[in-house]
Design a protein around this motif. Structure first.
Motif, short mmCIF file in Angstrom:
data_model
loop_
_atom_site.label_atom_id
_atom_site.label_comp_id
_atom_site.label_asym_id
_atom_site.label_seq_id
_atom_site.Cartn_x
_atom_site.Cartn_y
_atom_site.Cartn_z
N ILE A 90 33.61 41.59 39.98
CA ILE A 90 34.53 41.47 38.87
C ILE A 90 34.96 39.64 39.65
O ILE A 90 34.96 39.19 40.08
N ILE A 92 36.97 36.64 37.96
CA ILE A 92 38.11 35.95 37.42
C ILE A 92 38.52 35.20 37.20
O ILE A 92 38.12 34.18 37.95
N ARG A 112 31.81 42.07 34.57
CA ARG A 112 33.59 42.32 34.80
C ARG A 112 34.39 41.25 34.65
O ARG A 112 34.10 40.47 35.90
N VAL A 114 38.01 38.84 34.01
CA VAL A 114 39.33 39.57 34.04
C VAL A 114 39.91 38.03 33.19
O VAL A 114 39.60 37.17 34.65
N THR A 116 43.32 35.59 33.60
CA THR A 116 44.86 35.29 33.97
C THR A 116 45.07 33.87 34.11
O THR A 116 44.34 32.88 33.81
N CYS A 132 44.54 39.99 31.47
CA CYS A 132 44.39 40.21 30.75
C CYS A 132 42.41 40.98 31.36
O CYS A 132 42.12 40.08 32.05
N ARG A 133 41.97 42.29 30.90
CA ARG A 133 40.60 42.34 31.24
C ARG A 133 39.84 42.52 30.36
O ARG A 133 39.96 43.22 28.63
N ASN A 134 38.34 42.45 30.33
CA ASN A 134 37.44 43.21 29.67
C ASN A 134 37.10 44.17 29.17
O ASN A 134 37.34 45.03 30.22
N VAL A 137 35.36 46.22 32.59
CA VAL A 137 36.78 46.67 33.58
C VAL A 137 36.77 47.47 34.20
O VAL A 137 38.02 47.91 33.09
N TYR A 142 40.83 47.10 37.64
CA TYR A 142 41.54 46.03 37.45
C TYR A 142 43.39 46.49 37.96
O TYR A 142 43.81 45.59 38.45
N THR A 157 50.56 42.43 32.56
CA THR A 157 49.26 42.66 31.50
C THR A 157 49.81 41.94 30.10
O THR A 157 50.79 42.41 29.81
#
Length: 264
Positions: A90, A92, A112, A114, A116, A132-134, A137, A142, A157
């Motif tokens: 992941i 970030i 993955r 995220v 922020t 938020c995330r793609n 993820v 998450y 979120t």
């Protein structure tokens, strides 16, 4: 779980302190990189984490990787590490203005991601972070990220199209508040209060007012009205603030911040 930080400035340090304080993971499972040995020595001594000057080493030894360098260095850093980022890892981002699509394009594959936007009060455990995330993820991924982000304050979120608004309302806004506190203290000093005492009165008043908004759930306007007695001192001060364009200045400053975040 192991967490890596590429870049170890104020924000990364704040996040690491929160993770350790809330016992999300042990310091020995955190690794951070920086350009200078002086920074690494300080971070290692202060936080007890592993350190490296090699971004590839950090990437290879982390399950969650935080890109904590300044936005202008993102293309360079991603180019260095993209070939060793694993599909289960992941990543970030904490950079304003760098969208999930842009990040995905830089990595050139299914990563993955995220996105922020934390803020500096994370340093004292009172941060406010938007996230938020793609699509890569998972819910489990998450949830882990949100636990990490919640270790140094509050996290919400939000849709990605509001991320630039998040920059203005929380990411950059501590600077506005510091100016307010400084100005309030200057006013008190002008009328005879010692400066150290003036800063304490001003800062505690801002802290208490913020807690009133959060804990009572009342509209800020209602809380303002409760302080403004008819014909009193507070409504006179409010009148002058409105006359000088205080409210409009804040709104325009925030809109300028959003435009800058969007590259407009």
């Amino acid at each position: 779980m192991k967490i890596g930080f590429i870049g170890c400035g104020n924000m990364a340090t704040s996040i690491i302190k929160g993770i350790i304080r809330k016992q999300i993971i042990d310091a020995e499972n955190i690794i951070a990189s920086a350009k200078t040995k002086a920074t690494l020595d300080r971070v290692q001594k202060e936080l007890g984490v592993k350190v490296s000057t090699d971004n590839l080493e950090v990437t290879e030894n982390s399950d969650i990787l935080v890109l904590a360098v300044k936005p202008q260095y993102y293309p360079e850093v991603i180019a260095q590490i993209k070939d060793v980022v694993r599909k289960e890892q992941i990543v970030i981002s904490i950079a304003p203005g760098k969208t999930l699509d842009w990040l995905q394009e830089q990595f050139g594959g299914a990563v993955r991601l995220v996105r922020t936007m934390p803020n500096t009060p994370a340093l004292v455990g009172e941060g406010m972070t938007g996230a938020c995330r793609n699509e890569y993820v998972t819910d489990e991924d998450y949830a882990t990220v949100l636990q990490i982000l919640g270790s140094f304050g509050e996290v919400e979120t939000i849709p990605e199209n509001l991320m630039d608004v998040c920059v203005s309302v929380s990411g950059s806004s501590p600077a506005y508040i510091y100016i307010l506190i400084e100005a309030m203290a200057d006013g008190a000093v002008a009328d005879g209060m010692p400066r150290a005492q003036a800063y304490k009165f001003a800062a505690q008043s801002v802290l208490g007012s913020a807690k009133m908004v959060l804990e009572t759930g009342k509209h800020p306007g209602e809380l303002k009205d409760q302080v403004c007695s008819p014909g009193g001192t507070t409504i006179e001060a409010v009148r002058v603030l409105e006359e000088k364009g205080f409210r409009s200045s804040v709104i325009e400053a925030m809109k300028a911040c959003v435009r800058k975040a969007r590259g407009i």
